[in-house]
Design a protein around this motif. Structure first.
Motif, PDB file in Angstrom:
ATOM      1  N   HIS A   1       6.471  11.861   7.926  1.00  0.00           N
ATOM      2  CA  HIS A   1       6.621  12.786   6.793  1.00  0.00           C
ATOM      3  C   HIS A   1       5.254  13.096   6.180  1.00  0.00           C
ATOM      4  O   HIS A   1       4.932  14.250   5.907  1.00  0.00           O
ATOM      5  N   TRP A   2       4.457  12.061   5.966  1.00  0.00           N
ATOM      6  CA  TRP A   2       3.139  12.268   5.365  1.00  0.00           C
ATOM      7  C   TRP A   2       2.210  13.027   6.306  1.00  0.00           C
ATOM      8  O   TRP A   2       1.418  13.846   5.871  1.00  0.00           O
ATOM      9  N   ASP A   3       2.320  12.801   7.624  1.00  0.00           N
ATOM     10  CA  ASP A   3       1.534  13.574   8.589  1.00  0.00           C
ATOM     11  C   ASP A   3       1.907  15.053   8.521  1.00  0.00           C
ATOM     12  O   ASP A   3       1.033  15.930   8.543  1.00  0.00           O
TER      13      ASP A   3
ATOM     14  N   ALA B   1       0.842  -1.205   0.000  1.00  0.00           N
ATOM     15  CA  ALA B   1       0.000   0.000   0.000  1.00  0.00           C
ATOM     16  C   ALA B   1       0.874   1.251   0.000  1.00  0.00           C
ATOM     17  O   ALA B   1       0.588   2.211  -0.727  1.00  0.00           O
ATOM     18  N   VAL B   2       1.931   1.240   0.778  1.00  0.00           N
ATOM     19  CA  VAL B   2       2.848   2.385   0.825  1.00  0.00           C
ATOM     20  C   VAL B   2       3.454   2.617  -0.555  1.00  0.00           C
ATOM     21  O   VAL B   2       3.556   3.768  -1.010  1.00  0.00           O
TER      22      VAL B   2
ATOM     23  N   ASP C   1      -4.659   8.364   5.010  1.00  0.00           N
ATOM     24  CA  ASP C   1      -4.698   6.921   4.737  1.00  0.00           C
ATOM     25  C   ASP C   1      -3.290   6.375   4.505  1.00  0.00           C
ATOM     26  O   ASP C   1      -2.942   5.294   4.989  1.00  0.00           O
ATOM     27  N   ALA C   2      -2.501   7.125   3.762  1.00  0.00           N
ATOM     28  CA  ALA C   2      -1.137   6.701   3.460  1.00  0.00           C
ATOM     29  C   ALA C   2      -0.296   6.622   4.730  1.00  0.00           C
ATOM     30  O   ALA C   2       0.471   5.673   4.914  1.00  0.00           O
ATOM     31  N   SER C   3      -0.445   7.602   5.600  1.00  0.00           N
ATOM     32  CA  SER C   3       0.299   7.613   6.852  1.00  0.00           C
ATOM     33  C   SER C   3      -0.054   6.411   7.712  1.00  0.00           C
ATOM     34  O   SER C   3       0.825   5.771   8.302  1.00  0.00           O
TER      35      SER C   3
ATOM     36  N   ASP D   1       6.913   1.716   8.857  1.00  0.00           N
ATOM     37  CA  ASP D   1       7.705   2.799   8.257  1.00  0.00           C
ATOM     38  C   ASP D   1       7.302   4.115   8.922  1.00  0.00           C
ATOM     39  O   ASP D   1       6.563   4.921   8.378  1.00  0.00           O
ATOM     40  N   PHE D   2       7.791   4.292  10.143  1.00  0.00           N
ATOM     41  CA  PHE D   2       7.370   5.427  10.953  1.00  0.00           C
ATOM     42  C   PHE D   2       7.912   6.753  10.439  1.00  0.00           C
ATOM     43  O   PHE D   2       7.266   7.787  10.588  1.00  0.00           O
ATOM     44  N   ALA D   3       9.069   6.733   9.799  1.00  0.00           N
ATOM     45  CA  ALA D   3       9.622   7.969   9.224  1.00  0.00           C
ATOM     46  C   ALA D   3       8.733   8.477   8.092  1.00  0.00           C
ATOM     47  O   ALA D   3       8.418   9.667   8.026  1.00  0.00           O
TER      48      ALA D   3
END
Length: 89
Positions: A73-75, A33-34, A57-59, A67-69
């Motif tokens: 970033h997306w947040d 999904a990422v 959704d992506a975050s 993949d917390f980094a």
């Protein structure tokens, strides 16, 4: 994931890619999904409104994939887009 095999996302496919990414995340393939979200967000002309909406959704998918980094970033990007949208006349 399938995203690695496709080089670009056409505007008429944006919603399909988003739906596919959501399905992947819901059914145990958050890393795929990422990848799909990355391909979608690489689209230069993706409207900011869609990008902002889909970044949440992506975050979440990135967090599920560990993949917390990228999630952070997306947040941050979503927050910046929200600030720009609220400042627009």
């Amino acid at each position: 994931g399938f995203a690695a095999y496709l080089k670009s996302v056409r505007p008429d496919e944006w919603a399909l890619w988003h739906e596919a990414a959501q399905l992947l995340a819901r059914h145990g393939a958050p890393a795929a999904a990422v990848e799909a979200y990355q391909a979608l967000f690489a689209t230069a002309n993706l409207p900011a409104e869609l990008r902002q909406e889909w970044l949440a959704d992506a975050s979440q998918a990135a967090r599920q994939a560990g993949d917390f980094a990228r999630s952070s970033h997306w947040d941050q990007e979503a927050a910046a887009l929200a600030v720009r949208a609220s400042a627009a006349p």
